[in-house]
Design an enzyme around this catalytic site. Structure first.
Site, PDB file in Angstrom:
ATOM      1  N   VAL A   4      29.785  45.840  64.990  1.00  0.00           N
ATOM      2  CA  VAL A   4      29.947  47.224  65.450  1.00  0.00           C
ATOM      3  C   VAL A   4      29.101  48.184  64.613  1.00  0.00           C
ATOM      4  O   VAL A   4      28.423  49.079  65.155  1.00  0.00           O
ATOM      5  CB  VAL A   4      31.438  47.634  65.425  1.00  0.00           C
ATOM      6  CG1 VAL A   4      31.608  49.069  65.889  1.00  0.00           C
ATOM      7  CG2 VAL A   4      32.254  46.694  66.296  1.00  0.00           C
ATOM      8  N   GLY A  36      36.953  49.126  74.022  1.00  0.00           N
ATOM      9  CA  GLY A  36      35.516  49.088  73.721  1.00  0.00           C
ATOM     10  C   GLY A  36      34.820  50.366  74.133  1.00  0.00           C
ATOM     11  O   GLY A  36      35.097  51.443  73.604  1.00  0.00           O
ATOM     12  N   LYS A  61      46.361  47.739  70.498  1.00  0.00           N
ATOM     13  CA  LYS A  61      45.739  48.732  71.385  1.00  0.00           C
ATOM     14  C   LYS A  61      46.796  49.442  72.228  1.00  0.00           C
ATOM     15  O   LYS A  61      46.717  50.653  72.447  1.00  0.00           O
ATOM     16  CB  LYS A  61      44.710  48.031  72.276  1.00  0.00           C
ATOM     17  CG  LYS A  61      43.507  47.520  71.469  1.00  0.00           C
ATOM     18  CD  LYS A  61      42.674  46.535  72.258  1.00  0.00           C
ATOM     19  CE  LYS A  61      41.444  46.089  71.484  1.00  0.00           C
ATOM     20  NZ  LYS A  61      40.775  44.932  72.092  1.00  0.00           N
TER      21      LYS A  61
END
Ligand code: HSE
Length: 433
Positions: free
Chosen positions: A16, A136, A207
């Protein structure tokens, strides 16, 4: 801030971090046109500088000391992309205490220690943004926080883990074995450093904790969420589900229910006529229902370097607009209220439709006994299949689909059924959506 220039420091140059550096180095003109600001990647802290990352870092200070970023008074925004709990928590804390905004993709940290971090951010008049922590590249957090701010959020459900969705898709469409499909997800950079967090449902629960907290504007306790992963799913079950017209997906579910919230993660049979069944590979999809907007869908790549970096840079630009405010002007607090809690309804108080798969001996009375127990617990069967066996041990797979039934009664019925000597231990219970 130095004029209209925003100085950025990145801690962690993994998948990332590399993506974030790439955007900042390549898309400077685009970002300036859209925001009027100049984004300068000043410093990157990383322990392993031996890897070839295909980046030109000649104008960037490269260090192995995170404090060169955290304590540099010129740096306005710190991007944390090392993941995990420590030292990530301590680094973020230090950055906030030094009155720097922070951007992170660290869902585990936000889900479990968000309350502390939001509090520290508030005390120091800065913000911590985490768009990349869920979905994402999908702007689901901005969607909830800004676009849907006028709504009471009634429900959120969807696919939040690219690795699990990739594995289930490969098993469903290409008949690939679980382990081979997982390897594919790892090679593509979707999986966590420890992929058990993906496949045991923890990553999805992290999440969902974040989305549930945003939806309720209070802190959802991660450890109160019911979580099941996908490790028990075999190709046999995938094929049975297909026969009945379903696809197995790992679903995250949040809904306002009985004065609290019903919030859970488990593999689920999704009807082939539902949009979710067509969400394949590493793609994520999130259905959000608000009281004014009605039903909405957010869809896109849920993992990988470029989508995740896209979300992080979106947060950087968002925060940079605050830096244009004059001294003394109130910053816009975007985090979740750290002082509010939401009541989580235990799964025993919920009802669902179920898929039950047993291996039983093929002899008279077996089905009658199983259906008898289900009837005792007010569980009604809607479909049933038994396959003939070619195995020497004479055990056959039996699958039952049920009508809506109580989770509590189902648990009790299963305990009774598993006591029959003709039932093998490895049964599977899934929910139907
Ligand atoms: N391991 C995660 C996934 C990465 O597969 O979805 C993105 O959060």
């Amino acid at each position: 801030m130095n004029g209209q220039r925003v100085n950025i420091g990145i801690i962690g140059l993994g998948t990332v971090g590399v993506g974030v550096a790439r955007i900042l180095l390549q898309q400077g003109d685009l970002l300036k046109t859209r925001s009027t600001l100049t984004f300068h990647l000043k410093t990157i802290a990383e322990l392993d500088w031996n890897k070839d990352r295909n980046l030109d870092l000649s104008n960037v200070k490269c260090t192995d000391n995170a404090y060169d970023v955290l304590d540099d008074p010129e740096i306005n925004i710190v991007v944390e992309t090392i993941g995990g709990y420590e030292p990530a928590f301590s680094f973020i804390k230090r950055a906030l205490e030094n009155r720097k905004h922070v951007v992170t993709a660290n869902k585990a940290l936000i889900a479990t220690r968000g309350r502390e971090l939001f509090q520290i951010a508030r005390e120091n008049g800065v913000d911590i943004l985490f768009e990349a922590s869920v979905g994402g590249g999908i702007p689901i957090i901005k969607g909830l926080r800004e676009g849907l701010i006028a709504n009471k959020i009634e429900s959120i459900y969807g696919i939040l883990n690219g690795t699990c969705n990739y594995i289930l898709t490969k098993m469903h469409k290409d008949s690939v074995e679980f382990e081979d499909a997982l390897k594919g997800a790892q090679e593509n950079g979707f999986a966590e450093a420890d992929p058990s967090l993906d496949i045991n449902g923890t990553d999805t629960a992290h999440k969902l904790t974040i989305l549930g907290s945003l939806a309720s504007n209070s802190i959802v306790s991660f450890d109160k969420i019911y979580v099941e992963g996908i490790t028990g799913i075999s190709k046999l079950d995938i094929n049975f589900a297909k026969t009945f017209g379903y696809t197995i997906k790992l679903l995250a579910i949040y809904r306002v229910f009985n004065g609290g919230v019903d919030i859970r993660v488990h593999p689920t049979l999704v009807s082939d006529s539902h949009l979710l069944s067509a969400v394949s590979n590493e793609m994520n999809a999130i259905f959000v229902t608000g009281d004014f907007v009605g039903n909405t869908v957010f869809y896109g790549p849920g993992a990988g370097e470029r989508p995740t970096a896209s979300a992080i840079v979106g947060d950087i630009v968002d925060l940079s607009r605050d830096l244009l405010l004059k001294e003394g002007q109130k910053y816009c607090n975007r985090t979740i209220n750290p002082t509010a809690d939401v009541k989580i309804i235990p799964i025993e108080e919920v009802t669902n439709r179920f898929y039950l798969r047993f291996f039983t001996l093929d002899k008279p009375g077996v089905l009658a006994k199983i259906s008898g127990i289900l009837a005792d617990y007010k569980i009604s069967i809607s479909s049933m299949v038994q396959l003939e066996t070619h195995e020497r041990d004479n055990y056959v797979p039996i699958v039952l689909l049920t009508h809506e039934a109580s989770e509590k009664y189902m648990e009790q019925a299963l305990q009774k059924i598993m006591q029959f000597e003709f039932v093998k231990e490895n049964f599977l219970r899934l929910r139907i959506f």
